[in-house]
Design a protein around this motif. Sequence first.
Motif, mmCIF file in Angstrom:
data_model
loop_
_atom_site.group_PDB
_atom_site.id
_atom_site.type_symbol
_atom_site.label_atom_id
_atom_site.label_comp_id
_atom_site.label_asym_id
_atom_site.label_seq_id
_atom_site.Cartn_x
_atom_site.Cartn_y
_atom_site.Cartn_z
ATOM 1 N N GLN A 151 -23.296 85.149 31.391
ATOM 2 C CA GLN A 151 -23.853 85.892 30.265
ATOM 3 C C GLN A 151 -23.323 85.348 28.932
ATOM 4 O O GLN A 151 -24.062 85.198 27.967
ATOM 5 C CB GLN A 151 -23.494 87.368 30.422
ATOM 6 C CG GLN A 151 -24.291 88.271 29.502
ATOM 7 C CD GLN A 151 -23.765 89.704 29.526
ATOM 8 O OE1 GLN A 151 -22.815 90.027 30.255
ATOM 9 N NE2 GLN A 151 -24.362 90.552 28.733
ATOM 10 N N HIS A 152 -22.026 85.033 28.889
ATOM 11 C CA HIS A 152 -21.419 84.516 27.661
ATOM 12 C C HIS A 152 -21.738 83.044 27.441
ATOM 13 O O HIS A 152 -21.644 82.544 26.323
ATOM 14 C CB HIS A 152 -19.897 84.681 27.697
ATOM 15 C CG HIS A 152 -19.430 86.101 27.537
ATOM 16 N ND1 HIS A 152 -18.153 86.402 27.150
ATOM 17 C CD2 HIS A 152 -20.070 87.277 27.694
ATOM 18 C CE1 HIS A 152 -18.024 87.729 27.098
ATOM 19 N NE2 HIS A 152 -19.168 88.276 27.422
ATOM 20 N N GLY A 153 -22.025 82.329 28.513
ATOM 21 C CA GLY A 153 -22.312 80.903 28.382
ATOM 22 C C GLY A 153 -21.077 80.042 28.259
ATOM 23 O O GLY A 153 -21.148 78.910 27.783
ATOM 24 N N HIS A 154 -19.915 80.575 28.685
ATOM 25 C CA HIS A 154 -18.702 79.766 28.663
ATOM 26 C C HIS A 154 -17.716 80.252 29.726
ATOM 27 O O HIS A 154 -17.922 81.304 30.331
ATOM 28 C CB HIS A 154 -18.064 79.763 27.262
ATOM 29 C CG HIS A 154 -17.735 81.118 26.723
ATOM 30 N ND1 HIS A 154 -18.021 81.498 25.441
ATOM 31 C CD2 HIS A 154 -17.167 82.206 27.302
ATOM 32 C CE1 HIS A 154 -17.631 82.756 25.252
ATOM 33 N NE2 HIS A 154 -17.095 83.201 26.369
ATOM 34 N N VAL A 155 -16.663 79.461 29.917
ATOM 35 C CA VAL A 155 -15.680 79.735 30.961
ATOM 36 C C VAL A 155 -14.636 80.722 30.449
ATOM 37 O O VAL A 155 -14.215 80.637 29.298
ATOM 38 C CB VAL A 155 -14.989 78.417 31.386
ATOM 39 C CG1 VAL A 155 -13.873 78.685 32.392
ATOM 40 C CG2 VAL A 155 -16.016 77.443 31.948
ATOM 41 N N HIS A 156 -14.219 81.639 31.310
ATOM 42 C CA HIS A 156 -13.088 82.515 31.020
ATOM 43 C C HIS A 156 -11.892 82.086 31.855
ATOM 44 O O HIS A 156 -12.044 81.458 32.881
ATOM 45 C CB HIS A 156 -13.439 83.972 31.367
ATOM 46 C CG HIS A 156 -14.485 84.545 30.472
ATOM 47 N ND1 HIS A 156 -15.209 85.659 30.795
ATOM 48 C CD2 HIS A 156 -14.945 84.150 29.264
ATOM 49 C CE1 HIS A 156 -16.063 85.943 29.826
ATOM 50 N NE2 HIS A 156 -15.930 85.032 28.884
ATOM 51 N N GLY A 157 -10.684 82.460 31.376
ATOM 52 C CA GLY A 157 -9.479 82.162 32.140
ATOM 53 C C GLY A 157 -8.942 80.780 31.813
ATOM 54 O O GLY A 157 -9.235 80.238 30.749
ATOM 55 N N HIS A 162 -10.331 83.215 26.119
ATOM 56 C CA HIS A 162 -9.574 84.425 26.421
ATOM 57 C C HIS A 162 -9.986 85.483 25.415
ATOM 58 O O HIS A 162 -9.751 85.341 24.233
ATOM 59 C CB HIS A 162 -8.070 84.164 26.295
ATOM 60 C CG HIS A 162 -7.604 83.111 27.258
ATOM 61 N ND1 HIS A 162 -7.220 83.397 28.540
ATOM 62 C CD2 HIS A 162 -7.497 81.780 27.139
ATOM 63 C CE1 HIS A 162 -6.879 82.276 29.160
ATOM 64 N NE2 HIS A 162 -7.048 81.280 28.335
ATOM 65 N N HIS A 163 -10.665 86.493 25.872
ATOM 66 C CA HIS A 163 -11.029 87.583 24.963
ATOM 67 C C HIS A 163 -11.441 88.809 25.738
ATOM 68 O O HIS A 163 -11.347 88.839 26.949
ATOM 69 C CB HIS A 163 -12.125 87.144 23.983
ATOM 70 C CG HIS A 163 -13.394 86.692 24.666
ATOM 71 N ND1 HIS A 163 -14.590 86.604 24.037
ATOM 72 C CD2 HIS A 163 -13.628 86.301 25.917
ATOM 73 C CE1 HIS A 163 -15.503 86.162 24.904
ATOM 74 N NE2 HIS A 163 -14.948 85.982 26.030
HETATM 75 ZN ZN ZN Z 1 -16.703 85.141 26.925
#
Ligand code: ZN
Length: 163
Positions: A151-157, A162-163
């Motif tokens: 959904q965000h179009g980017h990697v988390h972690g 980080h957000h």
């Molecule tokens: Zn995100």
Amino acid sequence: MASVIEKNQVVTFHYTLKDKDGNLLDKSVGGDPLAYLHGHSNIIPGLEVHMESKKVGDKLQVHVTPDKGYGQYDPDKRFLIARDQLPGDIELEPGMALELHAEDGETLLAAIVAIDKRAVEVDANHPMAGIDLYFEVEVMSIRDASAEEIQHGHVHGPGGHHH
Ligand code: ZN
């Protein structure tokens, strides 16, 4: 279980990046691998297209031309700004990045090229604009992205946002 790289997978890879003369421009080797979400233009198109269908452990050499990298060098993006249009309380030096606010509200990041008494010459081209890029890449890991990452179009972690 992801076995090959396809859309909506989180990929980590190590890379070294050189120019056509073999000068090192950038590398991840020695640090953490780069993480990106495949199929979302997180990385330059000339590299992303070659990552498709690769597996963990695959090594590839990729030549990316400027049109599939950071764009052609645009001489109009190199220009002068009068000193009195810049805040007087910051010490300016070549190589420093300035955040410029255009009248249409757009923000432009430009590096200082030269300074004299009256004006500062800046270059808002990407530092790698107009350069042929030679990557050596090793695929380190592949996993399915979470619904939120897609959904965000980017990697988390690790290696991501980080957000
Ligand atoms: Zn995100």
